[in-house]
Design an enzyme around this catalytic site. Sequence first.
Site, PDB file in Angstrom:
ATOM      1  N   GLU A  96       7.519  36.350 -11.573  1.00 52.07           N
ATOM      2  CA  GLU A  96       8.642  37.124 -12.092  1.00 52.07           C
ATOM      3  C   GLU A  96       8.279  38.582 -12.350  1.00 52.07           C
ATOM      4  O   GLU A  96       9.158  39.416 -12.529  1.00 52.07           O
ATOM      5  CB  GLU A  96       9.170  36.479 -13.375  1.00 52.07           C
ATOM      6  CG  GLU A  96       9.770  35.105 -13.124  1.00 52.07           C
ATOM      7  CD  GLU A  96      10.111  34.354 -14.388  1.00 52.07           C
ATOM      8  OE1 GLU A  96      10.978  33.460 -14.316  1.00 52.07           O
ATOM      9  OE2 GLU A  96       9.532  34.641 -15.454  1.00 52.07           O
ATOM     10  N   ASP A 112      18.104  27.203  -9.465  1.00 54.25           N
ATOM     11  CA  ASP A 112      18.510  25.801  -9.300  1.00 54.25           C
ATOM     12  C   ASP A 112      19.823  25.598 -10.037  1.00 54.25           C
ATOM     13  O   ASP A 112      20.318  26.488 -10.734  1.00 54.25           O
ATOM     14  CB  ASP A 112      17.423  24.850  -9.826  1.00 54.25           C
ATOM     15  CG  ASP A 112      17.157  25.046 -11.306  1.00 54.25           C
ATOM     16  OD1 ASP A 112      17.880  24.444 -12.113  1.00 54.25           O
ATOM     17  OD2 ASP A 112      16.238  25.812 -11.660  1.00 54.25           O
TER      18      ASP A 112
END
Length: 232
Positions: A13, A200
């Site tokens: 990230e 997701d």
Amino acid sequence: MSKIGIIGAMELEVEALKAKMSASNIVTKAGMDFYEGTLNGAAVVVVRSGIGKVNAALCVQILADVFEVTHIINTGVAGSLNAKLDIGDILVSRDALHHDMDVTIFGYQLGEVPQLGFREFAADVRLTELAIASSQKVNPDIHTLAGRVVSGDQFISTKEVKNKLIEVFQGDCAEMEGASIAHGAYLNQIPFVIIRAISDKADDSAEMDYPVFEKAAALHSARLVEDMVQKI
């Protein structure tokens, strides 16, 4: 002068941001490496906090105490709770709350931290607007929405839990750090925004989807942050 703290829970990230920045100093505190320097002309401190709410809160306090940051951006990935958010899309925080805080026996709302007087931590309106504008510029092919981040120390991977987070908290995405970063920023009076790329659907497919899509989703979020910091 602005100094922007940029937090990602995992290396994927923040690795793209660290690759783009010019780091003049690296400080290690509480097992976290804080990269201080410039990114796209802005003074920044980029750090991988580690996963979970405790790591996130510690990270915010170090950014406040040691680096005296003026703004905090939390970048990363999350599971979608909103049917309008598909994998790869971006959710920018309107507010955030702890979905695993339960002191309802004493009359508090589910998710409310006792004695604060409110449940939701409101993101800085200007930072939210800047993040949305930057995402629309650098990620034109995906959807970007403002909404609610709900956080807890658990990976959401069943429809039952997902539906509860939607019904009880009206959450738009679920993850494991944002509310603690919001909480810490509030206590230190630092404007914040949480940026989440959807990796997701936070349901029975999450275990399969997450490893496949997390890196691409994280890059969407990092690209947004790189453009955004120059405008703060």
